[in-house]
Scaffold this active site. Sequence first.
Site, PDB file in Angstrom:
ATOM      1  N   PHE A   1       0.809  -1.225   0.000  1.00 45.98           N
ATOM      2  CA  PHE A   1       0.000   0.000   0.000  1.00 45.98           C
ATOM      3  C   PHE A   1       0.838   1.269   0.000  1.00 45.98           C
ATOM      4  O   PHE A   1       0.353   2.336  -0.361  1.00 45.98           O
ATOM      5  CB  PHE A   1      -0.934   0.009   1.228  1.00 45.98           C
ATOM      6  CG  PHE A   1      -0.249   0.410   2.513  1.00 45.98           C
ATOM      7  CD1 PHE A   1      -0.090   1.752   2.845  1.00 45.98           C
ATOM      8  CD2 PHE A   1       0.268  -0.540   3.381  1.00 45.98           C
ATOM      9  CE1 PHE A   1       0.563   2.138   4.013  1.00 45.98           C
ATOM     10  CE2 PHE A   1       0.921  -0.164   4.544  1.00 45.98           C
ATOM     11  CZ  PHE A   1       1.067   1.177   4.857  1.00 45.98           C
TER      12      PHE A   1
ATOM     13  N   GLU B   1      -5.078  -3.616  -2.159  1.00 41.61           N
ATOM     14  CA  GLU B   1      -6.521  -3.331  -2.170  1.00 41.61           C
ATOM     15  C   GLU B   1      -6.849  -2.072  -1.371  1.00 41.61           C
ATOM     16  O   GLU B   1      -7.974  -1.575  -1.416  1.00 41.61           O
ATOM     17  CB  GLU B   1      -7.306  -4.536  -1.640  1.00 41.61           C
ATOM     18  CG  GLU B   1      -7.008  -4.970  -0.205  1.00 41.61           C
ATOM     19  CD  GLU B   1      -5.812  -5.921  -0.080  1.00 41.61           C
ATOM     20  OE1 GLU B   1      -4.806  -5.727  -0.785  1.00 41.61           O
ATOM     21  OE2 GLU B   1      -5.892  -6.842   0.772  1.00 41.61           O
TER      22      GLU B   1
ATOM     23  N   SER C   1       5.454  -7.117   3.054  1.00 40.17           N
ATOM     24  CA  SER C   1       6.052  -7.489   4.344  1.00 40.17           C
ATOM     25  C   SER C   1       6.785  -8.835   4.220  1.00 40.17           C
ATOM     26  O   SER C   1       6.481  -9.642   3.331  1.00 40.17           O
ATOM     27  CB  SER C   1       4.960  -7.579   5.407  1.00 40.17           C
ATOM     28  OG  SER C   1       3.995  -8.537   5.009  1.00 40.17           O
TER      29      SER C   1
ATOM     30  N   CYS D   1       9.572   1.640   3.297  1.00 35.43           N
ATOM     31  CA  CYS D   1      10.461   0.503   3.571  1.00 35.43           C
ATOM     32  C   CYS D   1      11.883   0.987   3.804  1.00 35.43           C
ATOM     33  O   CYS D   1      12.713   0.259   4.316  1.00 35.43           O
ATOM     34  CB  CYS D   1      10.436  -0.472   2.409  1.00 35.43           C
ATOM     35  SG  CYS D   1      10.992   0.294   0.893  1.00 35.43           S
TER      36      CYS D   1
ATOM     37  N   GLU E   1       8.983  -4.584  13.114  1.00 36.45           N
ATOM     38  CA  GLU E   1       8.844  -3.490  12.147  1.00 36.45           C
ATOM     39  C   GLU E   1       7.551  -2.759  12.489  1.00 36.45           C
ATOM     40  O   GLU E   1       6.458  -3.271  12.250  1.00 36.45           O
ATOM     41  CB  GLU E   1       8.767  -4.026  10.712  1.00 36.45           C
ATOM     42  CG  GLU E   1       8.668  -2.902   9.695  1.00 36.45           C
ATOM     43  CD  GLU E   1       8.443  -3.364   8.263  1.00 36.45           C
ATOM     44  OE1 GLU E   1       7.880  -4.444   8.043  1.00 36.45           O
ATOM     45  OE2 GLU E   1       8.837  -2.598   7.358  1.00 36.45           O
TER      46      GLU E   1
HETATM   47  P1  NAD Z   1       1.583  -6.690   2.908  1.00 39.90           P
HETATM   48  O1  NAD Z   1       2.632  -7.742   2.910  1.00 39.90           O
HETATM   49  O2  NAD Z   1       0.485  -6.780   3.908  1.00 39.90           O
HETATM   50  O3  NAD Z   1       0.836  -6.679   1.466  1.00 39.90           O
HETATM   51  C1  NAD Z   1       1.558  -6.673   0.252  1.00 39.90           C
HETATM   52  C2  NAD Z   1       0.711  -7.343  -0.832  1.00 39.90           C
HETATM   53  O4  NAD Z   1       0.449  -8.691  -0.450  1.00 39.90           O
HETATM   54  C3  NAD Z   1      -0.645  -6.672  -1.033  1.00 39.90           C
HETATM   55  O5  NAD Z   1      -0.918  -6.619  -2.415  1.00 39.90           O
HETATM   56  C4  NAD Z   1      -1.621  -7.588  -0.302  1.00 39.90           C
HETATM   57  O6  NAD Z   1      -2.899  -7.625  -0.891  1.00 39.90           O
HETATM   58  C5  NAD Z   1      -0.949  -8.950  -0.404  1.00 39.90           C
HETATM   59  N1  NAD Z   1      -1.216  -9.782   0.763  1.00 39.90           N
HETATM   60  C6  NAD Z   1      -1.423  -9.373   2.044  1.00 39.90           C
HETATM   61  N2  NAD Z   1      -1.618 -10.443   2.852  1.00 39.90           N
HETATM   62  C7  NAD Z   1      -1.530 -11.545   2.067  1.00 39.90           C
HETATM   63  C8  NAD Z   1      -1.632 -12.949   2.327  1.00 39.90           C
HETATM   64  N3  NAD Z   1      -1.876 -13.415   3.555  1.00 39.90           N
HETATM   65  N4  NAD Z   1      -1.482 -13.805   1.293  1.00 39.90           N
HETATM   66  C9  NAD Z   1      -1.230 -13.340   0.047  1.00 39.90           C
HETATM   67  N5  NAD Z   1      -1.123 -12.020  -0.257  1.00 39.90           N
HETATM   68  C10 NAD Z   1      -1.265 -11.133   0.742  1.00 39.90           C
HETATM   69  O7  NAD Z   1       2.326  -5.281   2.975  1.00 39.90           O
HETATM   70  P2  NAD Z   1       1.684  -3.837   3.125  1.00 39.90           P
HETATM   71  O8  NAD Z   1       1.150  -3.676   4.510  1.00 39.90           O
HETATM   72  O9  NAD Z   1       0.791  -3.521   1.980  1.00 39.90           O
HETATM   73  O10 NAD Z   1       3.004  -2.926   2.946  1.00 39.90           O
HETATM   74  C11 NAD Z   1       3.898  -2.668   3.989  1.00 39.90           C
HETATM   75  C12 NAD Z   1       5.049  -3.644   4.010  1.00 39.90           C
HETATM   76  O11 NAD Z   1       5.721  -3.645   2.760  1.00 39.90           O
HETATM   77  C13 NAD Z   1       6.108  -3.285   5.032  1.00 39.90           C
HETATM   78  O12 NAD Z   1       6.556  -4.460   5.652  1.00 39.90           O
HETATM   79  C14 NAD Z   1       7.210  -2.645   4.206  1.00 39.90           C
HETATM   80  O13 NAD Z   1       8.501  -2.699   4.779  1.00 39.90           O
HETATM   81  C15 NAD Z   1       7.134  -3.464   2.965  1.00 39.90           C
HETATM   82  N6  NAD Z   1       7.739  -2.790   1.829  1.00 39.90           N
HETATM   83  C16 NAD Z   1       8.951  -3.222   1.402  1.00 39.90           C
HETATM   84  C17 NAD Z   1       9.563  -2.593   0.343  1.00 39.90           C
HETATM   85  C18 NAD Z   1      10.926  -3.026  -0.146  1.00 39.90           C
HETATM   86  O14 NAD Z   1      11.348  -2.501  -1.136  1.00 39.90           O
HETATM   87  N7  NAD Z   1      11.600  -3.965   0.493  1.00 39.90           N
HETATM   88  C19 NAD Z   1       8.931  -1.507  -0.300  1.00 39.90           C
HETATM   89  C20 NAD Z   1       7.682  -1.110   0.161  1.00 39.90           C
HETATM   90  C21 NAD Z   1       7.082  -1.752   1.240  1.00 39.90           C
END
Ligand code: NAD
Length: 497
Positions: free
Chosen positions: A149, A176, A226, A281, A382
């Site tokens: 997001f 979403e 994540s 991130c 985190e």
């Molecule tokens: P998230 O992992 O909850 O979601 C990421 C994606 O995975 C979304 O599209 C979501 O719909 C999907 N998703 C969520 N739960 C799922 C599940 N159980 N099974 C399958 N798909 C699932 O992450 P977020 O809260 O949207 O974003 C924040 C996280 O992203 C933080 O941990 C941040 O550090 C990380 N991030 C990392 C980078 C990087 O470059 N390393 C960049 C941006 C964000």
Amino acid sequence: MKTIEHWINGTATPAGSTRTAQVYDPATGRPQSHVLLAESSDVDTAVAAAAKAFESWGNSSLSQRTKVMFAFRELLVKHEDELARIISSEHGKVIDDARGEIVRGREVVEYACGIADALKGGFSDQVSRDVDVHSFRQPLGVVAGITPFNFPIMVPSWMHPIAIATGNTFVLKPSERVPSASRLVAELYAEAGLPDGVFNVVNGDKVTVDALLDHPGIAAVSFVGSTPIAKYVHERGTATGKRVQALGGAKNHAVVLPDADLEYAANHLTAAAFGSAGQRCMAISIGVAVGAAGDKLVEILKRKAGEVKVGPGHEDGNDMGPVITQAAQERVADAVTTGAEQGATVVVDGRSLKVEGHEEGFFVGPSLLDHVTAEMDAYRQEIFGPVLGIIRVDTVDEAIALINANPYGNGTAIFTAGGEAARKFQREVKVGMIGVNVPIPVPMSYYSFGGWKDSLIGDSPIHGPEGVHFYTRAKVVTTRWPHTGAHTAAFTFPTSS
Ligand code: NAD
């Protein structure tokens, strides 16, 4: 209330499924639209459209692809304002911050405009008598992107411009919580002349992600989010034979040495910890104060944190907006409470902040915790919110050991006036992206972006040269044009002569 549909084969597409999720305005705390959540049948439709489009796009000329990228880049400039407002309304970040991510995403499009150079193969003349060797790279087919997001434009842009410019077709599953920016991107690609089916958007949740991971028609998956989900995506995607790059979470340290300009360091730490409400991130969430830097640094940080203006992202003059959900707001407040319970000193407390006129918004103010230790939850988790923890150490070696023992390795920075410590730091620290007096060292698009350890699952960083490699595979061709009767076939293994 508006419903946000998928974008498949060049048009807005209602779902086969009727499942939806609410999309919030985090500044008011109220839902503003619904987004469709795709079932596997919707994913099938998108992949079928992308597979059909690949038949011609995979054979399109480099000049046709770059022409589209140049036009798309111009449209991103033209629509920057609109995009920034869409990002801010669903994510909550301030408009100028949203513009920043659009610019950084656009830089990847600019890199993709030069894909003809990045895709050049190799040629070796006369490797044996009358024999030449050349190599070239071809696209994989249909590839998918699953994104978080916190950067609705930039993170997907780490993927689709390179994938498309190298000849693949793309299915994006954005978060979403922030679906609208991807929809506008799809429309801009269409306006730029991208053929239908080359770029598709399916909105959704875990059901959609699982359908993408299991789909036999998808050759590769790029994921950013994540760490637990990155590990899951990598495991499930590779189990079905896909190429998977999966970027995970982070806990980024900034080391401040006593010889640093502490005013400068504190300024940058404040912006890097609290900008975008800490939801980056590459945000700095831990300051590591070395020796005599500690007390003075905390004193300046306290003043600076108190000066951060918190309010709705679309209102001028604010530095920081709300966090993404009520759950995130509660998680951040709990992290401060637990920090205090476990022995940290709460120097600045953002838990009870209320923004006038936006009392239901998901706001939480900047918090500064001093005397954090490596055992505390505030260090181990985190938090992904506006909380900066300070750990005190005596030496640079101790700071490096601390960072190297942390499971994450996304970004880190050192603030110092001395080249010797900076050089030692960048050579010894086990982190993928390092700043020297630069707090958020996000690499330019012509380098690749990626952390180490739990911040990158798999072995492929994103965009830049490694992105080109990820979305293509190589062929090596050995050619002989024999003089008539000049060569006899041998039964021994071929060697050069
Ligand atoms: P998230 O992992 O909850 O979601 C990421 C994606 O995975 C979304 O599209 C979501 O719909 C999907 N998703 C969520 N739960 C799922 C599940 N159980 N099974 C399958 N798909 C699932 O992450 P977020 O809260 O949207 O974003 C924040 C996280 O992203 C933080 O941990 C941040 O550090 C990380 N991030 C990392 C980078 C990087 O470059 N390393 C960049 C941006 C964000």
